[in-house]
Design a protein around this motif. Structure first.
Motif, PDB file in Angstrom:
ATOM      1  N   PRO A 112      -7.189   0.472  -5.521  1.00  0.00           N
ATOM      2  CA  PRO A 112      -5.749   0.896  -4.954  1.00  0.00           C
ATOM      3  C   PRO A 112      -4.623   0.783  -6.068  1.00  0.00           C
ATOM      4  O   PRO A 112      -4.559  -0.174  -6.861  1.00  0.00           O
ATOM      5  N   ALA A 168      -2.880  -1.068  -0.089  1.00  0.00           N
ATOM      6  CA  ALA A 168      -4.227  -0.562  -0.193  1.00  0.00           C
ATOM      7  C   ALA A 168      -4.579   0.327   1.019  1.00  0.00           C
ATOM      8  O   ALA A 168      -5.424   1.239   0.975  1.00  0.00           O
ATOM      9  N   GLN A 224      -2.094   5.035  -0.167  1.00  0.00           N
ATOM     10  CA  GLN A 224      -3.167   5.569  -1.439  1.00  0.00           C
ATOM     11  C   GLN A 224      -3.262   6.898  -1.575  1.00  0.00           C
ATOM     12  O   GLN A 224      -3.525   7.360  -2.660  1.00  0.00           O
ATOM     13  N   GLU A 238     -11.625   1.976  -2.572  1.00  0.00           N
ATOM     14  CA  GLU A 238     -10.456   1.059  -2.540  1.00  0.00           C
ATOM     15  C   GLU A 238     -10.565  -0.168  -1.943  1.00  0.00           C
ATOM     16  O   GLU A 238     -10.116  -1.296  -2.508  1.00  0.00           O
TER      17      GLU A 238
END
Length: 259
Positions: free
Chosen positions: A3, A66, A71, A161
């Protein structure tokens, strides 16, 4: 890289930069200052626990960035797909929820210390947010725009991520399975954000010392600002902010260098 913490800056890099600066900040004697002031206010904690709490808050302060809704603004190289700068509006609220989940596993820390640490994460963007009368953040009946509700409900960290962030946080000595459990569960507004808000409001209403969270917040904010200034050269910065950042650098014993 994902991320991402910002355009061309992975969250892993930002966490590392902030934690390193926080640790240097604490070594200046500031840890003793925090310990003494909290003790005088009636909050008794071990120095090591206080150090760990500030360090953990530094690690978790931006993990809310994140989630998928933020993202999706980036490609795999952390290049922003939007014409303007990326938005992380209300990320600190999500970070506070993830941090609260994590701290629920630390029985050796007092409730007061946990709450102060969570408040430091929640308020690290305080100058830009009004969680009370304007946002009605902790009032389930208060109006929230579709954008705000979209951010605050059903937030999730997914895929690689999640894996990358869990790996990054576990490098700081935290149990990898505990971290994964805290980060993998989606955030629901009524259960998580409203619930946390009610507990923090109750704490603040009963404890005259609640505002002492600023003691934990100071090294996090200073370190956050300086890392961003060093690693986000494309971010718009006013002359007054540059002067402020340079003053912070002097206080931290760093050279000007970047402006």
């Amino acid at each position: 890289m994902k991320p991402c913490a910002f355009t061309k800056q992975p969250l892993r890099s930002h966490i590392k930069g902030v934690v390193e600066r926080v640790e240097r900040f604490l070594e200046t004697g500031y840890l003793e200052t925090m310990f003494r002031k909290l003790k005088y206010a009636g909050i008794h904690t071990e120095r090591d626990s206080l150090r760990e709490a500030v360090r953990a808050a530094a690690v978790f302060h931006d993990v809310g960035k994140a989630v998928q809704i933020y993202q999706q603004q980036f490609n795999e190289k952390c290049e922003c797909l939007k014409a303007d700068s990326p938005s992380f509006y209300l990320h600190e609220v999500l970070s506070a929820v993830y941090f609260d989940r994590f701290l629920s596993n630390h029985e050796n820390w007092s409730t007061e210390l946990k709450n102060l640490a969570i408040l430091s994460v929640l308020n690290h963007m305080h100058s830009l947010r009004d969680f009370g009368s304007k946002l009605n953040l902790f009032d389930p009946q208060g109006y929230k725009s579709p954008k705000e509700f979209k951010i605050l409900n059903n937030a999730r960290i997914i895929g690689h991520e999640l894996d990358n962030l869990v790996g990054t946080i576990s490098e700081y000595g935290f149990d990898i399975e505990v971290v994964r459990r805290c980060l993998s569960k989606e955030i629901l507004y009524r259960n998580d954000i409203y619930g946390l808000g009610q507990r923090l409001k109750d704490f603040e209403s009963k404890k005259d010392v609640a505002k002492l969270y600023v003691l934990l917040l100071l090294p996090i904010i200073v370190s956050d600002v300086l890392d961003a200034a060093e690693n986000r050269p494309g971010e718009m910065t006013s002359a007054s902010r540059r002067a402020f950042i340079n003053e912070l650098r002097l206080c931290m014993g760093e050279s000007y260098g970047y402006f």
